[in-house]
Design a protein around this motif. Structure first.
Motif, mmCIF file in Angstrom:
data_model
loop_
_atom_site.group_PDB
_atom_site.id
_atom_site.type_symbol
_atom_site.label_atom_id
_atom_site.label_comp_id
_atom_site.label_asym_id
_atom_site.label_seq_id
_atom_site.Cartn_x
_atom_site.Cartn_y
_atom_site.Cartn_z
ATOM 1 N N MET A 1 -10.495 -71.507 31.047
ATOM 2 C CA MET A 1 -9.705 -71.752 29.864
ATOM 3 C C MET A 1 -9.501 -73.260 29.721
ATOM 4 O O MET A 1 -9.044 -73.920 30.642
ATOM 5 N N LYS A 2 -9.829 -73.804 28.583
ATOM 6 C CA LYS A 2 -9.669 -75.224 28.324
ATOM 7 C C LYS A 2 -8.222 -75.515 27.937
ATOM 8 O O LYS A 2 -7.614 -74.789 27.171
ATOM 9 N N SER A 3 -7.701 -76.619 28.480
ATOM 10 C CA SER A 3 -6.331 -77.011 28.185
ATOM 11 C C SER A 3 -6.219 -77.559 26.764
ATOM 12 O O SER A 3 -7.106 -78.256 26.286
ATOM 13 N N ILE A 4 -5.111 -77.241 26.117
ATOM 14 C CA ILE A 4 -4.851 -77.783 24.788
ATOM 15 C C ILE A 4 -4.048 -79.070 24.878
ATOM 16 O O ILE A 4 -3.684 -79.651 23.874
ATOM 17 N N PHE A 5 -3.761 -79.512 26.097
ATOM 18 C CA PHE A 5 -2.915 -80.673 26.307
ATOM 19 C C PHE A 5 -3.740 -81.941 26.462
ATOM 20 O O PHE A 5 -4.866 -81.915 26.936
ATOM 21 N N SER A 6 -3.155 -83.039 26.097
ATOM 22 C CA SER A 6 -3.809 -84.339 26.181
ATOM 23 C C SER A 6 -3.915 -84.803 27.634
ATOM 24 O O SER A 6 -3.196 -84.301 28.506
ATOM 25 N N PRO A 7 -4.793 -85.772 27.876
ATOM 26 C CA PRO A 7 -4.856 -86.353 29.221
ATOM 27 C C PRO A 7 -3.505 -86.935 29.646
ATOM 28 O O PRO A 7 -3.137 -86.846 30.820
ATOM 29 N N GLU A 8 -2.756 -87.480 28.716
ATOM 30 C CA GLU A 8 -1.433 -88.020 29.036
ATOM 31 C C GLU A 8 -0.478 -86.929 29.511
ATOM 32 O O GLU A 8 0.291 -87.140 30.452
ATOM 33 N N TYR A 9 -0.549 -85.768 28.883
ATOM 34 C CA TYR A 9 0.321 -84.675 29.311
ATOM 35 C C TYR A 9 -0.098 -84.168 30.692
ATOM 36 O O TYR A 9 0.742 -83.774 31.498
ATOM 37 N N HIS A 10 -1.380 -84.220 30.965
ATOM 38 C CA HIS A 10 -1.874 -83.849 32.300
ATOM 39 C C HIS A 10 -1.264 -84.781 33.351
ATOM 40 O O HIS A 10 -0.813 -84.321 34.408
ATOM 41 N N VAL A 11 -1.236 -86.069 33.073
ATOM 42 C CA VAL A 11 -0.617 -87.038 33.985
ATOM 43 C C VAL A 11 0.869 -86.725 34.146
ATOM 44 O O VAL A 11 1.406 -86.749 35.257
ATOM 45 N N PHE A 12 1.539 -86.419 33.050
ATOM 46 C CA PHE A 12 2.959 -86.052 33.076
ATOM 47 C C PHE A 12 3.191 -84.873 34.014
ATOM 48 O O PHE A 12 4.082 -84.900 34.870
ATOM 49 N N ARG A 13 2.367 -83.846 33.878
ATOM 50 C CA ARG A 13 2.494 -82.668 34.754
ATOM 51 C C ARG A 13 2.275 -83.042 36.209
ATOM 52 O O ARG A 13 3.019 -82.591 37.090
ATOM 53 N N ARG A 14 1.257 -83.841 36.476
ATOM 54 C CA ARG A 14 0.984 -84.270 37.862
ATOM 55 C C ARG A 14 2.169 -85.041 38.442
ATOM 56 O O ARG A 14 2.511 -84.868 39.611
ATOM 57 N N CYS A 15 2.788 -85.879 37.637
ATOM 58 C CA CYS A 15 3.955 -86.640 38.092
ATOM 59 C C CYS A 15 5.119 -85.710 38.429
ATOM 60 O O CYS A 15 5.807 -85.907 39.443
ATOM 61 N N LEU A 16 5.353 -84.709 37.601
ATOM 62 C CA LEU A 16 6.434 -83.755 37.875
ATOM 63 C C LEU A 16 6.160 -82.948 39.135
ATOM 64 O O LEU A 16 7.072 -82.698 39.932
#
Length: 87
Positions: A1-16
């Motif tokens: 499944m491809k993410s609908i989120f931006s690369p920036e949101y991916h970084v945000f998730r990784r930080c959390l």
């Protein structure tokens, strides 16, 4: 499944995720502290749902991290490099 989120949101998730782990909290412990099911934490960490700003502030408070620091990390990671590359 491809993410609908931006690369920036991916970084945000990784930080959390990193902040939660640095606080030695499991998904279940965090979920209990914010009075949500463990699946709530799993879903935003896996990119199945977004956190709104109020949820983000609550999660940050429980983890014990300054929400501004998370945002600074995201901003820094998403800045273009001198070669013109960025997220």
């Amino acid at each position: 499944m491809k993410s609908i989120f931006s690369p920036e949101y991916h970084v945000f998730r990784r930080c959390l995720i990193a902040a939660r782990k640095d606080a030695n909290l499991t998904q279940a412990a965090l979920a209990k502290a914010i009075q949500k099911p463990q699946s709530f934490v799993a879903k935003y960490e896996n990119g199945e749902r977004r956190l709104d700003v109020v949820e983000f502030l609550l999660v940050s408070r429980v983890i014990g991290v300054d929400p501004c620091e998370i945002l600074r990390q995201v901003e820094q990671a998403c800045q273009p490099t001198s070669s013109g590359e960025g997220l």
